[in-house]
Write a protein that holds these residues in place. Structure first.
Motif, PDB file in Angstrom:
ATOM      1  N   LEU A  74       6.417 -29.954  15.557  1.00 30.68           N
ATOM      2  CA  LEU A  74       5.443 -30.632  14.623  1.00 30.68           C
ATOM      3  C   LEU A  74       4.519 -31.405  15.445  1.00 30.68           C
ATOM      4  N   VAL A  75       3.142 -30.927  15.359  1.00 35.14           N
ATOM      5  CA  VAL A  75       2.130 -31.332  16.120  1.00 35.14           C
ATOM      6  C   VAL A  75       1.655 -32.495  15.031  1.00 35.14           C
ATOM      7  N   LEU A  76       1.905 -33.809  15.488  1.00 29.96           N
ATOM      8  CA  LEU A  76       1.548 -34.861  14.531  1.00 29.96           C
ATOM      9  C   LEU A  76       0.069 -35.372  14.483  1.00 29.96           C
ATOM     10  N   GLY A  77      -0.608 -35.253  15.925  1.00 34.53           N
ATOM     11  CA  GLY A  77      -1.884 -35.630  15.880  1.00 34.53           C
ATOM     12  C   GLY A  77      -2.727 -34.993  17.139  1.00 34.53           C
ATOM     13  N   LEU A  78      -3.848 -34.910  16.754  1.00 36.82           N
ATOM     14  CA  LEU A  78      -4.689 -34.425  18.223  1.00 36.82           C
ATOM     15  C   LEU A  78      -6.201 -35.146  17.876  1.00 36.82           C
ATOM     16  N   ALA A  79      -6.396 -35.880  18.613  1.00 39.60           N
ATOM     17  CA  ALA A  79      -7.533 -36.767  18.557  1.00 39.60           C
ATOM     18  C   ALA A  79      -8.499 -36.438  19.840  1.00 39.60           C
ATOM     19  N   LEU A  80      -9.739 -35.855  19.518  1.00 46.17           N
ATOM     20  CA  LEU A  80     -10.569 -35.348  20.801  1.00 46.17           C
ATOM     21  C   LEU A  80     -12.026 -36.020  20.641  1.00 46.17           C
ATOM     22  N   ALA A  81     -11.775 -37.235  20.788  1.00 46.98           N
ATOM     23  CA  ALA A  81     -12.748 -38.216  20.375  1.00 46.98           C
ATOM     24  C   ALA A  81     -13.702 -38.516  21.664  1.00 46.98           C
ATOM     25  N   GLY A  82     -13.234 -38.058  22.899  1.00 45.90           N
ATOM     26  CA  GLY A  82     -13.961 -38.418  24.169  1.00 45.90           C
ATOM     27  C   GLY A  82     -13.626 -39.789  24.605  1.00 45.90           C
ATOM     28  N   CYS A  83     -12.789 -40.531  24.379  1.00 44.86           N
ATOM     29  CA  CYS A  83     -12.327 -41.784  24.760  1.00 44.86           C
ATOM     30  C   CYS A  83     -13.233 -42.787  24.877  1.00 44.86           C
ATOM     31  N   LYS A  84     -14.024 -42.794  24.008  1.00 46.98           N
ATOM     32  CA  LYS A  84     -15.221 -43.825  23.833  1.00 46.98           C
ATOM     33  C   LYS A  84     -14.698 -45.149  23.002  1.00 46.98           C
ATOM     34  N   GLY A  85     -15.222 -46.205  23.131  1.00 53.08           N
ATOM     35  CA  GLY A  85     -15.090 -47.243  22.148  1.00 53.08           C
ATOM     36  C   GLY A  85     -13.721 -47.819  22.110  1.00 53.08           C
ATOM     37  N   GLY A  86     -12.608 -47.511  22.927  1.00 48.77           N
ATOM     38  CA  GLY A  86     -11.324 -47.963  22.744  1.00 48.77           C
ATOM     39  C   GLY A  86     -10.282 -46.780  22.123  1.00 48.77           C
ATOM     40  N   GLU A  87     -11.190 -45.688  21.691  1.00 50.44           N
ATOM     41  CA  GLU A  87     -10.232 -44.701  21.082  1.00 50.44           C
ATOM     42  C   GLU A  87      -9.527 -43.839  22.281  1.00 50.44           C
ATOM     43  N   LYS A  88      -8.343 -43.474  21.915  1.00 44.70           N
ATOM     44  CA  LYS A  88      -7.594 -42.521  22.992  1.00 44.70           C
ATOM     45  C   LYS A  88      -7.451 -41.184  22.374  1.00 44.70           C
ATOM     46  N   ALA A  89      -7.528 -40.149  23.149  1.00 40.74           N
ATOM     47  CA  ALA A  89      -7.308 -38.969  22.842  1.00 40.74           C
ATOM     48  C   ALA A  89      -5.752 -38.590  23.191  1.00 40.74           C
ATOM     49  N   SER A  90      -4.948 -38.203  22.090  1.00 34.82           N
ATOM     50  CA  SER A  90      -3.748 -38.168  22.282  1.00 34.82           C
ATOM     51  C   SER A  90      -3.035 -36.720  21.466  1.00 34.82           C
ATOM     52  N   THR A  91      -2.132 -36.252  21.965  1.00 34.27           N
ATOM     53  CA  THR A  91      -1.407 -35.208  21.362  1.00 34.27           C
ATOM     54  C   THR A  91       0.095 -35.528  21.456  1.00 34.27           C
ATOM     55  N   THR A  92       0.872 -35.610  20.281  1.00 40.30           N
ATOM     56  CA  THR A  92       2.362 -35.880  19.952  1.00 40.30           C
ATOM     57  C   THR A  92       3.102 -34.684  19.512  1.00 40.30           C
ATOM     58  N   ALA A  93       4.054 -34.083  20.089  1.00 47.64           N
ATOM     59  CA  ALA A  93       4.992 -33.142  19.438  1.00 47.64           C
ATOM     60  C   ALA A  93       6.328 -33.474  19.619  1.00 47.64           C
ATOM     61  N   THR A  94       7.026 -33.303  18.531  1.00 47.74           N
ATOM     62  CA  THR A  94       8.594 -33.713  18.147  1.00 47.74           C
ATOM     63  C   THR A  94       9.124 -32.344  18.019  1.00 47.74           C
ATOM     64  N   MET A  95      10.470 -32.434  18.501  1.00 48.70           N
ATOM     65  CA  MET A  95      11.276 -31.295  18.278  1.00 48.70           C
ATOM     66  C   MET A  95      12.875 -32.052  18.023  1.00 48.70           C
ATOM     67  N   GLU A  96      13.378 -31.296  17.037  1.00 51.21           N
ATOM     68  CA  GLU A  96      14.707 -31.815  16.842  1.00 51.21           C
ATOM     69  C   GLU A  96      15.817 -30.518  17.185  1.00 51.21           C
ATOM     70  N   GLN A  97      16.741 -30.895  17.695  1.00 51.64           N
ATOM     71  CA  GLN A  97      17.780 -29.890  18.228  1.00 51.64           C
ATOM     72  C   GLN A  97      19.202 -30.498  18.019  1.00 51.64           C
ATOM     73  N   ASP A  98      19.901 -29.923  17.438  1.00 55.55           N
ATOM     74  CA  ASP A  98      21.383 -30.451  17.173  1.00 55.55           C
ATOM     75  C   ASP A  98      21.456 -31.862  17.209  1.00 55.55           C
ATOM     76  N   GLY A  99      20.496 -32.629  16.224  1.00 55.73           N
ATOM     77  CA  GLY A  99      20.517 -33.843  15.756  1.00 55.73           C
ATOM     78  C   GLY A  99      19.781 -34.836  16.786  1.00 55.73           C
ATOM     79  N   VAL A 100      19.300 -34.201  17.747  1.00 61.49           N
ATOM     80  CA  VAL A 100      18.963 -35.171  18.681  1.00 61.49           C
ATOM     81  C   VAL A 100      17.120 -34.854  18.501  1.00 61.49           C
ATOM     82  N   LYS A 101      16.394 -35.709  18.470  1.00 65.86           N
ATOM     83  CA  LYS A 101      14.930 -35.921  18.190  1.00 65.86           C
ATOM     84  C   LYS A 101      14.443 -36.358  19.520  1.00 65.86           C
ATOM     85  N   ALA A 102      13.477 -35.217  20.028  1.00 62.49           N
ATOM     86  CA  ALA A 102      12.764 -35.486  21.221  1.00 62.49           C
ATOM     87  C   ALA A 102      11.240 -35.373  20.769  1.00 62.49           C
ATOM     88  N   VAL A 103      10.589 -36.479  21.493  1.00 66.18           N
ATOM     89  CA  VAL A 103       9.163 -36.699  20.967  1.00 66.18           C
ATOM     90  C   VAL A 103       8.519 -36.727  22.471  1.00 66.18           C
TER      91      VAL A 103
END
Length: 156
Positions: free
Chosen positions: A8-37
């Motif tokens: 699940l791609v939760l967020g993708l911000a490509l704001a160029g890192c200006k004014g305190g904004e941070k570009a980030s991408t987060t992925a979550t995977m769940e397998q056998d009851g273990v959540k990896a982020v």
């Protein structure tokens, strides 16, 4: 063993890192009851002059489980790898991290100028300030993730 994984791609911000904004991408995977982020923040690449065959990119990566970056790819270079810089006898040396980049659970690893970095070899063209470079990172314990690294000068 049955593999039940969800990316699940939760967020993708490509704001160029200006004014305190941070570009980030987060992925979550769940397998056998273990959540990896896995979270990748502030991806960027240094501009290169015309004719340059190599370039460098940087980012911060964090995983909530023990993990490893096992590969990097981009359509803008013939090959991509993680390099580490070290001092040896007063000389700076650079070497590929052939075993991958280990990620300790809940500890961010920052790739930065003068240290660990992504090396792009065989560039298809110059890395021009303001454009983005797609970087696909593969991991040992989680699915691959693609981030968009903004080409810019290093922050002072």
């Amino acid at each position: 063993m049955k593999f039940a994984s969800t990316l699940l791609v939760l967020g993708l911000a490509l704001a160029g890192c200006k004014g305190g904004e941070k570009a980030s991408t987060t992925a979550t995977m769940e397998q056998d009851g273990v959540k990896a982020v896995v979270e990748i923040t502030e991806p960027w690449c240094r501009p290169t002059p015309n004719g340059a065959q190599a370039g460098a990119c940087y980012l911060t990566v964090k995983s909530n489980v023990a993990n490893k970056v096992t590969g990097i790819a981009t359509p803008l270079a013939g090959s991509s790898m993680i390099h580490d810089m070290s001092m040896d006898g007063g000389m700076m040396k650079m070497a590929e991290m052939t075993g991958g980049l280990p990620l300790v659970a809940d500890q961010a690893v920052t790739l930065a100028p003068g240290g660990k970095h992504i090396m792009l070899m065989g560039l298809t063209g110059p890395l021009v300030e303001g454009v983005t470079v797609p970087l696909t990172l593969t991991f040992e314990a989680t699915p691959a993730m693609t981030v968009q690294a903004v080409v810019r000068q290093p922050k002072p």
